[in-house]
Design a protein around this motif. Sequence first.
Motif, PDB file in Angstrom:
ATOM      1  N   PRO A 144     -19.339  -6.179  25.980  1.00 12.00           N
ATOM      2  CA  PRO A 144     -20.185  -7.374  26.111  1.00 12.00           C
ATOM      3  C   PRO A 144     -19.827  -8.485  25.125  1.00 12.00           C
ATOM      4  CG  PRO A 144     -21.535  -5.378  26.154  1.00 12.00           C
ATOM      5  CD  PRO A 144     -20.148  -4.953  25.754  1.00 12.00           C
ATOM      6  N   PHE A 147     -18.463 -12.120  26.163  1.00 12.17           N
ATOM      7  CA  PHE A 147     -19.458 -12.951  26.842  1.00 12.17           C
ATOM      8  C   PHE A 147     -20.549 -13.402  25.871  1.00 12.17           C
ATOM      9  CE2 PHE A 147     -17.716  -9.723  29.738  1.00 12.17           C
ATOM     10  CZ  PHE A 147     -16.977 -10.561  30.553  1.00 12.17           C
ATOM     11  N   THR A 178     -11.532 -15.088  29.096  1.00 10.79           N
ATOM     12  CA  THR A 178     -12.694 -14.201  29.186  1.00 10.79           C
ATOM     13  C   THR A 178     -13.219 -14.105  30.612  1.00 10.79           C
ATOM     14  OG1 THR A 178     -13.370 -14.501  26.871  1.00 10.79           O
ATOM     15  CG2 THR A 178     -15.098 -13.905  28.446  1.00 10.79           C
ATOM     16  N   VAL A 179     -13.344 -15.235  31.302  1.00  9.31           N
ATOM     17  CA  VAL A 179     -13.959 -15.221  32.638  1.00  9.31           C
ATOM     18  C   VAL A 179     -12.959 -14.849  33.731  1.00  9.31           C
ATOM     19  CG1 VAL A 179     -15.702 -16.907  31.955  1.00  9.31           C
ATOM     20  CG2 VAL A 179     -13.577 -17.703  33.034  1.00  9.31           C
ATOM     21  N   ILE A 183     -12.003  -9.989  32.508  1.00  7.03           N
ATOM     22  CA  ILE A 183     -12.737  -9.296  33.569  1.00  7.03           C
ATOM     23  C   ILE A 183     -11.790  -8.453  34.417  1.00  7.03           C
ATOM     24  CG2 ILE A 183     -13.999  -9.660  35.732  1.00  7.03           C
ATOM     25  CD1 ILE A 183     -15.454 -11.972  34.358  1.00  7.03           C
ATOM     26  N   LEU A 188     -14.124  -5.411  35.683  1.00  5.46           N
ATOM     27  CA  LEU A 188     -15.539  -5.739  35.519  1.00  5.46           C
ATOM     28  C   LEU A 188     -16.077  -6.638  36.621  1.00  5.46           C
ATOM     29  CD1 LEU A 188     -15.604  -6.435  31.642  1.00  5.46           C
ATOM     30  CD2 LEU A 188     -16.089  -4.301  32.850  1.00  5.46           C
ATOM     31  N   SER A 189     -15.358  -6.785  37.709  1.00  4.52           N
ATOM     32  CA  SER A 189     -15.892  -7.592  38.801  1.00  4.52           C
ATOM     33  C   SER A 189     -17.154  -6.921  39.345  1.00  4.52           C
ATOM     34  CB  SER A 189     -14.859  -7.767  39.910  1.00  4.52           C
ATOM     35  OG  SER A 189     -14.527  -6.521  40.484  1.00  4.52           O
ATOM     36  N   ILE A 193     -17.827  -2.678  39.215  1.00  5.79           N
ATOM     37  CA  ILE A 193     -18.336  -2.283  37.905  1.00  5.79           C
ATOM     38  C   ILE A 193     -18.990  -0.895  37.912  1.00  5.79           C
ATOM     39  CG2 ILE A 193     -20.674  -3.275  38.054  1.00  5.79           C
ATOM     40  CD1 ILE A 193     -20.027  -4.426  35.174  1.00  5.79           C
ATOM     41  N   LEU A 238     -22.225 -10.217  31.442  1.00  2.00           N
ATOM     42  CA  LEU A 238     -21.340 -10.851  32.415  1.00  2.00           C
ATOM     43  C   LEU A 238     -22.052 -11.988  33.142  1.00  2.00           C
ATOM     44  CD1 LEU A 238     -19.759  -7.557  33.691  1.00  2.00           C
ATOM     45  CD2 LEU A 238     -18.378  -9.599  33.247  1.00  2.00           C
ATOM     46  N   TYR A 239     -23.283 -11.733  33.557  1.00  2.98           N
ATOM     47  CA  TYR A 239     -24.075 -12.767  34.217  1.00  2.98           C
ATOM     48  C   TYR A 239     -24.213 -13.994  33.319  1.00  2.98           C
ATOM     49  CZ  TYR A 239     -28.383 -15.193  35.546  1.00  2.98           C
ATOM     50  OH  TYR A 239     -29.317 -16.151  35.858  1.00  2.98           O
ATOM     51  N   LEU A 242     -20.707 -15.856  32.581  1.00  6.15           N
ATOM     52  CA  LEU A 242     -20.201 -16.665  33.687  1.00  6.15           C
ATOM     53  C   LEU A 242     -21.088 -17.880  33.935  1.00  6.15           C
ATOM     54  CD1 LEU A 242     -19.144 -13.771  36.061  1.00  6.15           C
ATOM     55  CD2 LEU A 242     -17.616 -15.442  35.008  1.00  6.15           C
ATOM     56  N   TYR A 268     -23.920 -10.589  39.726  1.00  4.96           N
ATOM     57  CA  TYR A 268     -24.317  -9.603  38.710  1.00  4.96           C
ATOM     58  C   TYR A 268     -25.834  -9.525  38.612  1.00  4.96           C
ATOM     59  CZ  TYR A 268     -19.414  -9.635  37.272  1.00  4.96           C
ATOM     60  OH  TYR A 268     -18.055  -9.528  37.246  1.00  4.96           O
TER      61      TYR A 268
END
Length: 487
Positions: A144, A147, A178-179, A183, A188-189, A193, A238-239, A242, A268
């Motif tokens: 995490p 993010f 990072t984005v 991922i 981590l899409s 996930i 992630l939410y 992004l 997410y």
Amino acid sequence: MRSIVSLIYRIFISAALLGFILFSPAVAQDNGVKFTSSDKKMEQAFVWAKSMALYYKGNAKDPVGPWYESALPPRDAFCMRDVSHQSIGAEVLGLKEENRNMLTLFVNNISASKNWCSYWEINKSGKPAPEDYRNDREFWYNLPANFDVLNASWRLYLWTGDKYYINNPAFVHFQKKTVNDYINAWVLSADSILTRAAHPNAPVPFNESDSFHRCRGLPSYSEGVPNLKTGADLVAALYRGLLTYAAILTEKGRLKEAAVYTHKAEKYQQQLDAEWWDEKDKLYYTYYSNDGHFGKDEGETFLLWFDALKYNARVTQTLTHLSSKTWNVENTSYLPLIFYNKGSWDKARDYIMYLSNETTARREYPEVSFGVIEGIVQGLMGITPDARTHSISTMYKTEHVGTVTISNLPLLNTLINVTHLDTHQSALTNNGKQQLKWKAMFYGGYHHAYANNKATIVRQETDSQGKIISFIEIIVKPGQQVKVSVK
């Protein structure tokens, strides 16, 4: 390894605390931000937190540059999660150069050889902390973190107005990697996930008993869950990450790209509500294991910290569950601001009292004092600057009659004083050289408003919990004081 470090920490802090008690009065006499309140226990909590936090200010002449302690104190280091959490409290306390330097070091040190991770901890020598790093193939890292740092840099931009945090080439590089690459590298899409491998970038040969192998890409901030595939806190991070990147793109006028990342973020959030909610217990699961089972441990805190929950009833249930248990001080240090923001004001105050109480175990952990500062300034006083509109909003969040004042508060390249005389009267003084827009907010459906005793337009909106807010917006010029009241 973590338990041994924790023991060393307790021994260290017991000795260090004596020095803190002896020398903190001198620290408290500086000319920085000040807080007073008719709630004397709250005032004492702020004085303690300010002294404790400034005690952890590092030496700017150290090889790493300006820094503050944001990890277990024996390490003389700062950690990505802790800095991300402590950064606004640090800004309140005038640690501007420290924030800039530490965030820059984190974003500068991502690399392909680390699968776009940075250094989880950096010490005062300017090196990756050896407690968490051996080489680019063997190190400890909680996923995490990227993010979290991305979101923290955005929050610092909103607070300070310093476009360095969103436009500097190192930050732009960090955002893009990072984005996208990060991922992809860690699988981590949103659609993978729950099916990803536990260790997609494991060293070869892999040694399960070596934490620098097993935790090279730990998919959660919860470090004690065995057989972990994914943590709910990672999904929430992630939410938020992004969504933050979409906000940065929007600020730069790149609206079509922003829409793409907003859509990715929403997947997410939708997954959290569709897959992670336990309808029977009315709680969110906090992890998903490699044997295909959801479970509950710590982690709910970050669902709220990253503001990743959509339904108010579930937010309320999560708050109720959090407040029903005792968590470690790291988790608890997030709760004052969370509970203020979600409308549980008395409980937020209780957490500030608990964290600042001298009988609370490990209250000297650096994150605690910074969390108390942020809880009072952004939580209780509701002070929220927004560089996008060069504006500041305020909102007194209390169930009790009383007055609070904060002075010499640095934000948006100015210094302000804010006083809440009660829940329907506030005053703001602009001590800087730039005008700003003030959105003075009050809970309740008021129909009349006055600025320095002159009638003005009052508008209304609702907060995320559906409560009515009355507000006025007014320009406050340099050197001007404005008092607003509603009836």
